[in-house]
Design a protein around this motif. Structure first.
Motif, mmCIF file in Angstrom:
data_model
loop_
_atom_site.group_PDB
_atom_site.id
_atom_site.type_symbol
_atom_site.label_atom_id
_atom_site.label_comp_id
_atom_site.label_asym_id
_atom_site.label_seq_id
_atom_site.Cartn_x
_atom_site.Cartn_y
_atom_site.Cartn_z
ATOM 1 N N UNK A 94 0.806 -1.223 0.000
ATOM 2 C CA UNK A 94 0.000 0.000 0.000
ATOM 3 C C UNK A 94 0.836 1.269 0.000
ATOM 4 N N UNK A 95 2.000 1.246 0.653
ATOM 5 C CA UNK A 95 2.848 2.441 0.636
ATOM 6 C C UNK A 95 4.263 2.077 1.065
ATOM 7 N N UNK A 96 5.206 2.874 0.570
ATOM 8 C CA UNK A 96 6.628 2.709 0.895
ATOM 9 C C UNK A 96 7.205 4.105 1.107
ATOM 10 N N UNK A 97 7.953 4.285 2.196
ATOM 11 C CA UNK A 97 8.584 5.580 2.440
ATOM 12 C C UNK A 97 9.950 5.373 3.074
ATOM 13 N N UNK A 98 10.862 6.309 2.809
ATOM 14 C CA UNK A 98 12.169 6.213 3.435
ATOM 15 C C UNK A 98 13.303 6.619 2.516
ATOM 16 N N UNK A 99 14.487 6.145 2.850
ATOM 17 C CA UNK A 99 15.695 6.488 2.100
ATOM 18 C C UNK A 99 16.688 5.333 2.213
ATOM 19 N N UNK A 100 17.965 5.607 1.850
ATOM 20 C CA UNK A 100 18.938 4.529 1.856
ATOM 21 C C UNK A 100 19.136 3.917 3.238
ATOM 22 N N UNK A 101 18.934 4.729 4.294
ATOM 23 C CA UNK A 101 19.186 4.267 5.651
ATOM 24 C C UNK A 101 18.043 3.421 6.203
ATOM 25 N N UNK A 102 16.816 3.853 5.948
ATOM 26 C CA UNK A 102 15.673 3.118 6.485
ATOM 27 C C UNK A 102 14.463 3.291 5.587
ATOM 28 N N UNK A 103 13.740 2.227 5.380
ATOM 29 C CA UNK A 103 12.496 2.231 4.616
ATOM 30 C C UNK A 103 11.421 1.537 5.450
ATOM 31 N N UNK A 104 10.217 2.126 5.449
ATOM 32 C CA UNK A 104 9.063 1.489 6.084
ATOM 33 C C UNK A 104 8.049 1.157 4.994
ATOM 34 N N UNK A 105 7.686 -0.092 4.911
ATOM 35 C CA UNK A 105 6.757 -0.593 3.884
ATOM 36 C C UNK A 105 5.525 -1.133 4.588
ATOM 37 N N UNK A 106 4.356 -0.772 4.072
ATOM 38 C CA UNK A 106 3.103 -1.332 4.574
ATOM 39 C C UNK A 106 2.443 -2.155 3.476
ATOM 40 N N UNK A 107 1.857 -3.255 3.863
ATOM 41 C CA UNK A 107 1.157 -4.115 2.909
ATOM 42 C C UNK A 107 0.005 -4.803 3.636
ATOM 43 N N UNK A 108 -0.907 -5.345 2.859
ATOM 44 C CA UNK A 108 -2.001 -6.123 3.430
ATOM 45 C C UNK A 108 -2.039 -7.494 2.762
ATOM 46 N N UNK A 109 -2.524 -8.460 3.519
ATOM 47 C CA UNK A 109 -2.687 -9.836 3.042
ATOM 48 C C UNK A 109 -4.163 -10.179 3.150
ATOM 49 N N UNK A 110 -4.728 -10.769 2.104
ATOM 50 C CA UNK A 110 -6.143 -11.105 2.084
ATOM 51 C C UNK A 110 -6.366 -12.487 1.467
ATOM 52 N N UNK A 111 -7.284 -13.244 2.063
ATOM 53 C CA UNK A 111 -7.734 -14.507 1.468
ATOM 54 C C UNK A 111 -9.007 -14.963 2.163
#
Length: 402
Positions: free
Chosen positions: A263-280
């Motif tokens: 859903x979204x990715x933010x950050x730089x070379x030092x740190x990145x925070x990624x959000x995602x969802x799983x559905x089934x």
């Protein structure tokens, strides 16, 4: 008041919820609509109509004389709108759809090539956006239909009906709508959420859902001297995304097919925070998807070093089908109510979740979902047909009739 007039009033309130707020509700302006609804329900004559300090609106429509013994039935909708698109300063337009592409007042249009199902609505009045905001039919159409059905029953005491428990929740769009639901204020052991899509849809299966927060820790070195030293967190996060199955995304799945969705990715070379969802929909496959993500992170930590990828994986809600199967009379009754007013029911799986899923699991209140009549939720192409809202008022009246 007609359901259309009521709906147009409700969408004038900005009730966007927030995914980042820790307050209850997540945005204070949701309470403005809540106070309005509590006052309106009290004026109509519902009992104990009030908004609690957390923004939940409750009221009870008493049974007609002689029907007090019939078990109460609950009707639930949510007041907030999705933070995906602006819900402030909405300017709804009522148009008679003549076919073909439908220009919106300020920008963009509803194109037949994008939304071929528009052909079903030729000749109907549609309430659309001006192209700059969402509309708010998710779920203010449901709220308007419930209130209008209650008003109709109060104006027609000759129609015998059971006790109706009403609740309007905040924060459903950010997964918190059932967090502070108070069963003591809701005298019904079974209910329906009125929070679905096109007219006729009935849903008692939804996704199992989990949320992923992945923090990637890199090592940033001046690019001029980075050889064999830099660990670029941006590229490391990309490597995680590349491990997800390409064909198992929302854009490639339908029906009962599950997915992974970044859903979204933010950050730089030092740190990145990624959000995602799983559905089934399938619980076993859902658990396998979570295991896949955990194994991918374990593999990447083996490549980049322990602690490079920090995973937080949290279940959000579960498929209510398991809780509804012993109560299939709720589905049969909804189908009968629709057919009684000339609507052909269609049972479909929800490719999402509702307050009803959590109420079914966490409060032991079986709670399938009914349509509102709207379409294209969470975007500027959202619309709702006037005739569909009017039909849903009739369906709700039939549903509580004794």
């Amino acid at each position: 008041m007609q359901v259309t007039e009521r709906f147009l009033k409700y969408v004038s309130f900005d009730t966007t919820s927030s995914e980042t707020s820790d307050t209850v509700p997540t945005t204070a302006h949701q309470k403005e609509l809540g106070r309005y609804l509590a006052d309106e329900l009290a004026r109509l004559g519902l009992e104990n109509a009030h908004m609690d300090q957390l923004g939940y609106v409750y009221a009870v429509l008493p049974a007609t004389p002689g029907q007090e013994h019939v078990p109460a039935l609950g009707l639930i909708s949510h007041m907030d709108t999705s933070p995906a698109v602006s819900g402030a300063d909405i300017h709804p337009q009522i148009v008679t759809y003549q076919g073909g592409d439908l220009p919106l007042a300020k920008t963009g249009c509803l194109r037949v090539k994008d939304f071929p199902f528009l052909s079903r609505y030729v000749g109907q009045q549609l309430i659309v956006t001006d192209g700059t905001t969402l509309l708010g039919a998710d779920d203010k159409a449901g709220v308007a239909e419930i209130v209008t059905a209650c008003e109709y029953l109060l104006a027609h005491p000759e129609i015998p009906h059971r006790t109706v428990a009403v609740c309007f929740t905040p924060d459903e769009e950010v997964g918190k709508g059932a967090d502070h639901f108070d069963p003591a204020k809701f005298p019904a052991k079974a209910a329906y959420t009125v929070d679905g899509g096109e007219l006729g849809e009935i849903e008692y299966e939804n996704f199992n859902a989990a949320a992923v927060t992945l923090t990637v820790h890199g090592v940033n070195i001046h690019p001029g001297s980075a050889k064999d030293k830099m660990k670029n967190a941006v590229l490391m996060a990309h490597q995680f995304i590349s491990l997800l199955p390409e064909a198992e995304t929302p854009a490639h799945t339908e029906g009962y097919e599950g997915f992974y969705h970044v859903t979204d990715v933010s950050g730089n070379e030092t740190e990145v925070v990624l959000h995602a969802i799983i559905r089934d929909h399938d619980r076993e496959k859902f658990e396998a998807r979570k295991t896949f993500v955990e194994n991918a992170v374990r593999y990447l930590n083996g490549v980049w070093g322990d602690g490079s990828f920090q995973l937080e994986l949290k279940d959000s809600y579960y498929n209510m089908k398991e809780k509804l199967l012993p109560h299939m009379e709720l589905i049969d009754n909804a189908c009968a109510a629709m057919r009684a007013v000339g609507v052909e029911p269609e049972i479909v799986p929800i490719r999402g979740g509702t307050d009803g899923a959590r109420l079914s699991w966490e409060r032991d209140i079986p709670c399938p979902n009914l349509c509102t009549g709207g379409a294209n939720f969470h975007g500027v192409h959202e619309f709702v047909p006037v005739a569909s809202m009017e039909k849903m008022v009739q369906v709700l009246v039939e549903l509580v009739r004794c």
